[in-house]
Design a protein around this motif. Structure first.
Motif, mmCIF file in Angstrom:
data_model
loop_
_atom_site.group_PDB
_atom_site.id
_atom_site.type_symbol
_atom_site.label_atom_id
_atom_site.label_comp_id
_atom_site.label_asym_id
_atom_site.label_seq_id
_atom_site.Cartn_x
_atom_site.Cartn_y
_atom_site.Cartn_z
ATOM 1 N N ALA A 183 -6.261 14.192 7.281
ATOM 2 C CA ALA A 183 -6.587 15.118 8.599
ATOM 3 C C ALA A 183 -8.120 15.216 8.923
ATOM 4 C CB ALA A 183 -6.308 16.341 7.824
ATOM 5 N N ASN A 184 -9.023 14.625 7.721
ATOM 6 C CA ASN A 184 -10.262 14.356 7.969
ATOM 7 C C ASN A 184 -10.785 12.728 8.344
ATOM 8 O OD1 ASN A 184 -13.295 13.754 6.344
ATOM 9 N ND2 ASN A 184 -13.039 15.776 7.416
ATOM 10 N N LYS A 185 -9.819 12.092 8.937
ATOM 11 C CA LYS A 185 -9.811 10.736 9.409
ATOM 12 C C LYS A 185 -10.772 10.053 8.533
ATOM 13 C CE LYS A 185 -9.276 11.945 14.367
ATOM 14 N NZ LYS A 185 -8.587 13.283 14.048
ATOM 15 N N VAL A 186 -10.387 9.904 7.207
ATOM 16 C CA VAL A 186 -10.972 9.046 6.243
ATOM 17 C C VAL A 186 -10.734 7.653 6.647
ATOM 18 C CG1 VAL A 186 -11.067 8.418 3.698
ATOM 19 C CG2 VAL A 186 -11.067 10.787 4.435
ATOM 20 N N PRO A 187 -11.434 6.631 6.748
ATOM 21 C CA PRO A 187 -11.054 5.392 7.296
ATOM 22 C C PRO A 187 -10.593 4.641 6.176
ATOM 23 C CG PRO A 187 -13.711 5.572 6.949
ATOM 24 C CD PRO A 187 -13.189 6.776 6.736
ATOM 25 N N LEU A 188 -9.432 4.942 5.570
ATOM 26 C CA LEU A 188 -8.826 4.107 4.456
ATOM 27 C C LEU A 188 -7.442 3.667 4.899
ATOM 28 C CD1 LEU A 188 -9.917 5.846 1.312
ATOM 29 C CD2 LEU A 188 -10.905 3.776 2.199
ATOM 30 N N GLU A 189 -7.145 2.493 4.640
ATOM 31 C CA GLU A 189 -5.403 2.373 4.757
ATOM 32 C C GLU A 189 -5.098 2.120 3.222
ATOM 33 O OE1 GLU A 189 -4.549 -0.912 6.889
ATOM 34 O OE2 GLU A 189 -6.147 -0.732 8.357
ATOM 35 N N TYR A 190 -3.791 2.566 2.973
ATOM 36 C CA TYR A 190 -3.048 2.591 1.532
ATOM 37 C C TYR A 190 -2.023 1.536 1.238
ATOM 38 C CZ TYR A 190 -5.265 7.074 2.616
ATOM 39 O OH TYR A 190 -6.201 8.026 2.760
ATOM 40 N N GLU A 191 -2.131 0.734 0.230
ATOM 41 C CA GLU A 191 -0.774 -0.139 -0.139
ATOM 42 C C GLU A 191 -0.342 0.460 -1.380
ATOM 43 O OE1 GLU A 191 -1.147 -4.328 -0.286
ATOM 44 O OE2 GLU A 191 -2.571 -4.607 1.467
ATOM 45 N N MET A 192 0.817 0.818 -1.294
ATOM 46 C CA MET A 192 1.583 1.527 -2.441
ATOM 47 C C MET A 192 1.907 0.734 -3.188
ATOM 48 S SD MET A 192 1.216 4.804 -1.559
ATOM 49 C CE MET A 192 0.857 5.555 -0.176
ATOM 50 N N VAL A 193 1.568 0.679 -4.556
ATOM 51 C CA VAL A 193 2.280 -0.062 -5.798
ATOM 52 C C VAL A 193 2.679 0.573 -6.659
ATOM 53 C CG1 VAL A 193 -0.108 -1.505 -5.466
ATOM 54 C CG2 VAL A 193 -0.206 0.415 -6.978
ATOM 55 N N ASP A 194 3.658 -0.327 -7.449
ATOM 56 C CA ASP A 194 4.799 0.280 -8.478
ATOM 57 C C ASP A 194 4.111 0.389 -9.862
ATOM 58 O OD1 ASP A 194 6.292 0.640 -6.291
ATOM 59 O OD2 ASP A 194 7.314 -1.507 -6.522
ATOM 60 N N MET A 195 3.872 1.509 -10.137
ATOM 61 C CA MET A 195 3.465 1.572 -11.510
ATOM 62 C C MET A 195 3.934 3.076 -12.206
ATOM 63 S SD MET A 195 -0.778 0.909 -11.079
ATOM 64 C CE MET A 195 -0.975 1.071 -13.039
ATOM 65 N N GLY A 196 4.338 2.937 -13.422
ATOM 66 C CA GLY A 196 4.455 4.204 -14.147
ATOM 67 C C GLY A 196 5.952 4.123 -14.944
ATOM 68 N N LYS A 197 6.325 5.373 -15.343
ATOM 69 C CA LYS A 197 7.416 5.127 -16.510
ATOM 70 C C LYS A 197 8.508 4.739 -15.799
ATOM 71 C CE LYS A 197 10.547 8.382 -19.028
ATOM 72 N NZ LYS A 197 11.730 7.925 -18.321
ATOM 73 N N TRP A 198 8.927 4.765 -14.431
ATOM 74 C CA TRP A 198 10.082 4.066 -13.967
ATOM 75 C C TRP A 198 10.001 2.635 -13.928
ATOM 76 C CZ3 TRP A 198 10.336 1.221 -9.576
ATOM 77 C CH2 TRP A 198 9.101 1.109 -8.624
#
Length: 483
Positions: free
Chosen positions: A25-40
């Motif tokens: 909403a604030n137009k932060v100039p970032l792109e996100y690559e989701m990565v698989d981490m955690g209990k599952w």
């Protein structure tokens, strides 16, 4: 810029979605690559809690933004949070604890402002998790404190303190008891302090630090500690400002940095859209500033502070006479307050100066080693043996094995001397430390020690051993209580 994002377990996906919604909403100039981490991911058989593809992505991008993660209990696996910090050598854990208007604490009600930055060493100490059962009754945990590792985190703490115009930097320690390990950390602290004469540098024993933090927290500014002590003090400080729900965390390394919420996964409320995203959002501000996105960080943080000042809250804090908002509604309230300025602690709108988080491609592991100023010599050995016999019986047996190169000088049990002097009121366990020193402190070699080991093993099970080293005229080992 691209960053890696791991949503986490339990409430992690909900609070991460809320924070990313605010960023978008604030137009932060970032792109996100989701990565698989955690209990599952653990449950699928990946013992470090992350897929190989996740590790490669994070190492390629250099920034990981992560939600809370659970480590399966009773399966012999290490915490994914600790593993990630250690794998990528994020040696400094920085947590900022500030009074937030609208989050009532005993200190805010008393008008005592809190602004404490805790810098915790993140790699070493007992968090190496190197443990052994020496006998069926005696467990051992090895505690590593290194000069290079201490210098890394302490240099970061001083540089950060200068940047934030801190008035004071304090080293918390237990060097009165752990004279060699904490003593080394404290020595490094004052070595670096010489390079920052404008900063008031002092130290305090960690138990005294805890007492003073809960009585006069406003007297502290930047505090740097070893790993375990820093972990405990960080959570103590979180309690001063309202709990872990208001505690951001940044894990800083030379090549890779991790920004995360350090509270739990709260599985009892997962999926109900009622979790508080503030801690993850505060960690996001630290990430944005690290990336040079200072204007975005200031606009969103001012909106958060303004929102809190209006009494807006989720169900875990705030005025119970006012209805609480769910996670999505809380995020929307912050978005609606973009551009508004809080009455207290408003952040300056500094123009973005984005850098690149992409790390250098490393071809080999970095070796951290300081220069050895004086020559090392071996002057003895501590043999840790299993026995349920009395100290004088053990001493007579050991003296037969000393030969012409060693003197038996001391026997201790759980760190307390029991031979040549001691007390029958000292309770014993079935593991002793038998100390041999060189006759006339004549330098020994490892073959001498091995020869003693072989001879002594005829009478005892030897659980482990440690060389007694000296550098120059400085002994580099501890004495037993009562020695």
């Amino acid at each position: 810029m691209k960053i890696a994002v791991a949503k986490g377990d339990g409430i992690g996906p909900e609070i991460m979605s809320a924070v990313l919604k605010i960023f978008d909403a604030n137009k932060v100039p970032l792109e996100y690559e989701m990565v698989d981490m955690g209990k599952w991911v653990f449950d699928k058989g990946f013992s470090n809690g992350m897929t190989p593809e996740a590790q490669q992505t994070i190492e390629r991008l250099g920034i990981l933004f992560k939600g809370p993660m659970e480590t399966p209990k009773g399966k012999g696996v290490k915490s994914v949070n600790v593993t990630a910090r250690k794998t990528w050598n994020t040696y400094a854990n920085k947590r900022v604890f500030q009074t937030l208007h609208g989050v009532d604490t005993v200190f805010s009600k008393a008008g005592i402002p809190i602004d404490i930055t805790v810098v915790r060493e993140n790699i070493e100490d007992t968090y190496g998790g190197i443990e052994h059962m020496l006998t069926h009754d005696v467990a051992l945990s090895r505690r590593f404190i290194t000069r290079p590792g201490s210098m890394q985190v302490i240099r970061y703490a001083f540089a950060m303190a200068r940047q934030k115009n801190a008035r004071r930097i304090t080293c918390g320690h237990k060097a009165n008891i752990m004279k060699i390990t904490d003593g080394l950390f404290l020595e490094c602290f004052y070595e670096v302090a010489k390079e920052y004469p404008e900063l008031k540098a002092d130290d305090i024993i960690v138990d005294d630090l805890c007492m003073k933090l809960v009585t006069r927290p406003d007297t502290f500014d930047v505090v740097v500690l070893t790993n375990l002590q820093g972990d405990i003090v960080s959570d103590l400080c979180a309690g001063l400002v309202g709990g872990l729900g208001f505690a951001p965390s940044a894990n800083i390394g030379d090549h890779i940095c991790i920004f995360e919420a350090v509270h739990g996964t709260a599985p009892d409320i997962a999926g109900k859209n009622i979790a508080n995203p503030t801690a993850l959002l505060l960690s996001g501000f630290a990430m944005l500033r690290h990336l040079g996105l200072t204007e975005n960080a200031a606009i969103i943080e001012n909106a958060l502070l303004y929102t809190l000042e209006q009494g807006v809250h989720t169900g875990d804090f705030g005025d119970k006479n006012k209805p609480s908002l769910n996670t999505t509604e809380f995020a929307d309230a912050i978005i609606s307050n973009f551009g508004k300025m809080p009455q207290l602690n408003a952040k300056e709108l500094l123009a973005n100066k984005p850098g690149t988080p992409t790390p250098l491609k490393l071809e080999k592991n970095t070796m951290l080693e300081s220069k050895e100023i004086e020559n090392e010599k071996i002057i003895g050995v501590d043999m840790f043996i299993e026995s349920n016999e009395q100290p004088d019986v053990i001493a007579k047996k050991c003296q037969r094995h000393a030969g012409v190169k060693f003197n038996l000088v001391n026997i201790s049990n759980r760190g307390t001397q029991v031979w040549p002097t001691g007390s029958v009121y000292t309770n014993l366990v079935n593991q002793y430390n038998v100390r041999f020193e060189s006759i006339d402190t004549y330098p020994l070699n490892q073959q001498d020690v091995i020869g003693l080991y072989v001879s002594l093993s005829g009478d005892f099970k030897i659980c482990s051993l440690e060389l007694l080293n000296m550098w120059g005229e400085k002994k580099s080992y501890s004495s037993a209580a009562g020695q």
